[in-house]
Design a protein around this motif. Structure first.
Motif, PDB file in Angstrom:
ATOM      1  N   ARG A  23      43.318 -14.370  46.341  1.00 53.74           N
ATOM      2  CA  ARG A  23      42.665 -14.494  45.036  1.00 53.74           C
ATOM      3  C   ARG A  23      41.202 -14.041  45.053  1.00 53.74           C
ATOM      4  O   ARG A  23      40.522 -14.128  44.041  1.00 53.74           O
ATOM      5  N   HIS A  24      40.735 -13.620  46.202  1.00 55.73           N
ATOM      6  CA  HIS A  24      39.331 -13.208  46.270  1.00 55.73           C
ATOM      7  C   HIS A  24      39.242 -11.876  47.003  1.00 55.73           C
ATOM      8  O   HIS A  24      38.795 -11.812  48.155  1.00 55.73           O
ATOM      9  N   PRO A  25      39.666 -10.769  46.383  1.00 53.43           N
ATOM     10  CA  PRO A  25      39.575  -9.460  47.046  1.00 53.43           C
ATOM     11  C   PRO A  25      38.122  -9.025  47.211  1.00 53.43           C
ATOM     12  O   PRO A  25      37.220  -9.518  46.522  1.00 53.43           O
ATOM     13  N   LEU A  26      37.906  -8.091  48.120  1.00 56.32           N
ATOM     14  CA  LEU A  26      36.559  -7.579  48.344  1.00 56.32           C
ATOM     15  C   LEU A  26      36.113  -6.733  47.156  1.00 56.32           C
ATOM     16  O   LEU A  26      36.878  -5.931  46.621  1.00 56.32           O
ATOM     17  N   GLU A  27      34.851  -6.916  46.757  1.00 55.19           N
ATOM     18  CA  GLU A  27      34.236  -6.086  45.720  1.00 55.19           C
ATOM     19  C   GLU A  27      33.014  -5.452  46.353  1.00 55.19           C
ATOM     20  O   GLU A  27      31.906  -5.984  46.328  1.00 55.19           O
ATOM     21  N   THR A  28      33.241  -4.285  46.986  1.00 55.26           N
ATOM     22  CA  THR A  28      32.177  -3.667  47.764  1.00 55.26           C
ATOM     23  C   THR A  28      31.208  -2.893  46.894  1.00 55.26           C
ATOM     24  O   THR A  28      31.564  -2.408  45.799  1.00 55.26           O
ATOM     25  N   GLU A  29      29.961  -2.789  47.394  1.00 54.28           N
ATOM     26  CA  GLU A  29      28.910  -2.028  46.735  1.00 54.28           C
ATOM     27  C   GLU A  29      27.860  -1.693  47.777  1.00 54.28           C
ATOM     28  O   GLU A  29      27.778  -2.354  48.826  1.00 54.28           O
ATOM     29  N   PRO A  30      27.062  -0.660  47.561  1.00 48.07           N
ATOM     30  CA  PRO A  30      25.976  -0.377  48.508  1.00 48.07           C
ATOM     31  C   PRO A  30      25.037  -1.579  48.610  1.00 48.07           C
ATOM     32  O   PRO A  30      24.550  -2.097  47.594  1.00 48.07           O
ATOM     33  N   THR A  31      24.823  -2.018  49.830  1.00 51.46           N
ATOM     34  CA  THR A  31      24.057  -3.250  50.050  1.00 51.46           C
ATOM     35  C   THR A  31      22.979  -2.996  51.087  1.00 51.46           C
ATOM     36  O   THR A  31      23.251  -2.454  52.162  1.00 51.46           O
ATOM     37  N   LEU A  32      21.739  -3.425  50.794  1.00 52.89           N
ATOM     38  CA  LEU A  32      20.627  -3.284  51.720  1.00 52.89           C
ATOM     39  C   LEU A  32      20.678  -4.424  52.730  1.00 52.89           C
ATOM     40  O   LEU A  32      20.654  -5.595  52.353  1.00 52.89           O
ATOM     41  N   VAL A  33      20.738  -4.084  53.981  1.00 57.90           N
ATOM     42  CA  VAL A  33      20.935  -5.080  55.034  1.00 57.90           C
ATOM     43  C   VAL A  33      19.749  -6.025  55.123  1.00 57.90           C
ATOM     44  O   VAL A  33      19.907  -7.249  55.252  1.00 57.90           O
ATOM     45  N   ARG A  34      18.510  -5.489  55.071  1.00 65.26           N
ATOM     46  CA  ARG A  34      17.327  -6.352  55.244  1.00 65.26           C
ATOM     47  C   ARG A  34      17.290  -7.446  54.186  1.00 65.26           C
ATOM     48  O   ARG A  34      17.057  -8.622  54.491  1.00 65.26           O
TER      49      ARG A  34
END
Length: 646
Positions: free
Chosen positions: A487-498
């Motif tokens: 019920r909680h699939p991944l919703e990926t997006e460009p993410t800044l690690v810092r």
């Protein structure tokens, strides 16, 4: 011709005529030469010859050299006196008539004997042919045997067997007498037109002296060998034409005879049975292969056992080999089969041979349902299996075998144990903060005015701390449920690690203001990830580090580039983890021995959730044990190339 037929006749003639009667072979040499010369000149008639003043009558009863009956010696009344018998003209006439009648009888006896021997020879050939055909069960081999034997029986140079299809045309055409090269030059096999089509239209024997003169003839294709004489015999079973035998070119230039036709018809009758048997066998083989395929695809392990001097396992599907941990080759004796996997009861007691379900079914005819056994694999692994075993009985009720179906229920047993452990853990982990919250709230409600400000603050701090702990436990349980239910699939997006690292550290710092945090994050690192899930992973790891690190020692959080990956690491200086716990730390509800010894709260879900999230992002997570103590949890996520946004 056997003497048992000739001797009684010649002896009877001698007594009746009064003159010796014998075969030429028993006459003196001089007599044999004269009579042989005389009979050769006169053929099969009776001849009279005079040798040394004695008279002889001789009759050839067969074309072979020595097939001559001789009467004599004798004399006529006008001849010189001698010691041989005298025959007057009447007696001599009767002797000639008797000798002729005897030769005719001998000739008929020889013909009968030849017919008998010829029939016996033909029957022997047919018998061998029938045996050769009916002893085969593979269809193509049966058809090949039939066409070769038909050519041998009829003395044909060429033979063929045509198999008609549903539309009445020939779908298969096997030949005998031609090489593959000769067949290749002819081209496509016939479809069943012309002379061949006569048998398809009307299933009856056809015998032709010259098939090219028949009105139905359509000639031959190029490169086809010349053919004249023809014999066609249908192969019929229960009114249906299974095939047609076509024979051409009777050897030695003759034509096919009625006897040839009868022999091939006899072969065709047995060939029909052989073809039906072969087709039935092929159908059974196909069904058995389908059944074997189905059984092999079943998730349960299946065995078939048969009794005998030595009970045997005669069938085992692939799942049985996989479950038991070794390749089962059948047939295998039951004792050898059982010896490869020791069996135990639930309490660990070894199970004797006659207590094993399969043996009970095979020897005692007992049906055993849902019997649990612990079983040891050759590699040392122990599994729990659920066994169902039932006997197979023949028409008389006697046990003719047994079927055993079993499955690995180790995971089910582990899940049951896990459920029990989970319920125990949840009740404990929830009860502790609830007790603190309930006790503090009760004290504040009841004694608020009696409590000083410091006591009130302490109770409220405990309530807040235990509430956060309770919320964390509930959040982990909710996340676990969502992940398992999808019920909680991944919703990926460009993410800044810092920014992601700093946010996670700041959130945990608010809950542990007395702890020192050390962070290091390379600038410009980007992920294509679900920021909420990665944040949850970092917070779980940081929370664990806070929980097990003594006051005054730092908690280090690192993020750096590692090739095509971004590496995250959370380091603490707590008690670390035992070597034996390393393979299990990422399993659900598992708590390391060091955690249990410290009585630190927790349900063993944090690292499990971290593993699931990291692997869902295509990454990997592991534990490192620094030499100076503590623990370092590391995970990597594929990096996203690009510039850091402003």
């Amino acid at each position: 011709m056997p003497l048992s037929v000739i001797k009684p006749v010649t002896e009877a003639l001698s007594r009746a005529i009064g003159v010796p009667v014998s075969l030429l072979a028993s006459a003196p040499a001089a007599v044999r030469r004269e009579i042989m010369a005389a009979t050769v000149q006169h053929g099969l008639g009776t001849v009279e010859t005079q040798i040394n003043y004695h008279r002889y009558l001789a009759t050839r009863y067969d074309a072979s050299r020595d097939s001559v009956v001789v009467l004599g010696p004798y004399r006529r009344p006008i001849d010189n006196q001698s010691d041989v018998a005298t025959l007057d003209p009447d007696a001599e006439g009767r002797a000639i008539a008797a000798l002729h009648a005897a030769s005719v009888g001998f000739r008929q006896a020889i013909e009968n004997e030849r017919s008998r021997l010829n029939l016996a020879s033909q029957l022997e050939v047919v018998s061998r042919s029938v045996l050769a055909v009916t002893s085969e069960l593979e269809l193509n081999t049966v058809l090949r045997r039939i066409v070769d034997l038909a050519a041998e029986l009829a003395g044909a140079r060429y033979a063929a067997l045509g198999i008609p299809g549903p539309d009445g045309e020939l779908t298969s055409f096997l030949t005998s007498g031609m090489t593959e090269a000769e067949e290749g030059r002819i081209g496509h096999p016939p479809r069943g037109r012309g002379i061949l089509g006569l048998l398809l239209a009307e299933p009856r024997t056809i015998r032709l002296v010259d098939l090219s003169t028949h009105p139905a003839s359509v000639g031959f294709p190029p490169n086809h060998p010349p053919m004249r004489s023809f014999l066609g015999v249908p192969i019929v079973a229960r009114g249906h034409v299974l095939g047609n035998l076509y024979l051409t070119e009777k050897r030695f230039g003759g034509e096919f005879t009625d006897e040839d036709a009868r022999l091939v018809e006899l072969l065709a009758r047995h060939a029909a049975v052989a073809i039906e048997n072969a087709r039935l066998y092929s159908a059974i083989e196909l069904q058995q292969e389908r059944l074997r395929t189905i059984i092999d695809q079943l998730p349960e392990a299946i065995l078939l056992l048969e009794p005998g001097p030595e009970e045997e396992v005669t069938m085992a599907n692939s799942q049985a080999s996989e479950l038991l941990g070794w390749a089962i080759t059948t047939p295998i004796s039951v004792d050898e089969f059982l010896s490869r996997n020791p069996r135990f009861d639930a309490d660990g007691t070894p199970v004797e041979r006659y207590g094993i379900p399969m043996v009970r079914s095979l020897l005692d005819g007992e049906t055993v349902a849902r019997h649990e056994l612990r079983l040891l694999r050759p590699n040392g692994d122990e599994i729990t299996i659920l066994v169902n075993s039932t006997p197979l009985r023949d028409s008389t009720g006697m046990v003719s075998g047994a079927v055993v179906v079993f499955q690995d229920i180790s995971q089910i047993k582990d899940a049951e144990q896990l459920k029990d452990d989970f319920l125990s853990l949840v009740s404990h982990e929830l009860r502790t903060p609830l007790t603190t919250i309930q006790g503090g709230a009760t004290m504040l409600l009841r004694d608020w005015s009696a409590l000083d400000a410091e006591s009130r603050h302490a109770f409220l701090s405990d309530i807040a701390s235990e509430s956060r702990r309770l919320a964390s436990l509930i959040e982990n349980m909710v996340q676990l449920s969502n992940i398992r239910a999808g019920r909680h699939p991944l919703e990926t997006e460009p993410t800044l690690v810092r920014s992601l690292v700093q946010h996670s550290v700041d959130a945990e710092r608010q809950l542990a203001e007395d702890r020192a945090f050390s962070t290091s994050s390379e600038p410009g690192l980007m992920l294509d990830a679900d920021p909420d899930w990665i944040d949850q992973v970092l917070r779980n790891l940081i929370h664990n580090a806070v929980k097990y690190t003594p006051a005054g020692l730092p908690i280090e959080v690192l993020a750096r580039a590692r090739g095509e990956w971004v590496e995250f690491a959370v380091r603490d200086y707590g008690p670390g983890i035992d070597e034996d716990d390393l393979p299990l730390v990422f399993e659900r509800f598992h708590r390391a021995a060091s955690a249990r010894r410290s009585n630190a709260p927790g349900m063993g879900l944090g690292l499990y959730l971290a593993r699931v999230v990291v692997e869902a992002h295509g990454g990997r997570i592991w534990i490192e044990r620094p030499e100076d103590g503590g623990l370092r949890v590391v995970f990597i996520i594929p990096a996203l190339t690009g510039d850091e946004p402003d």
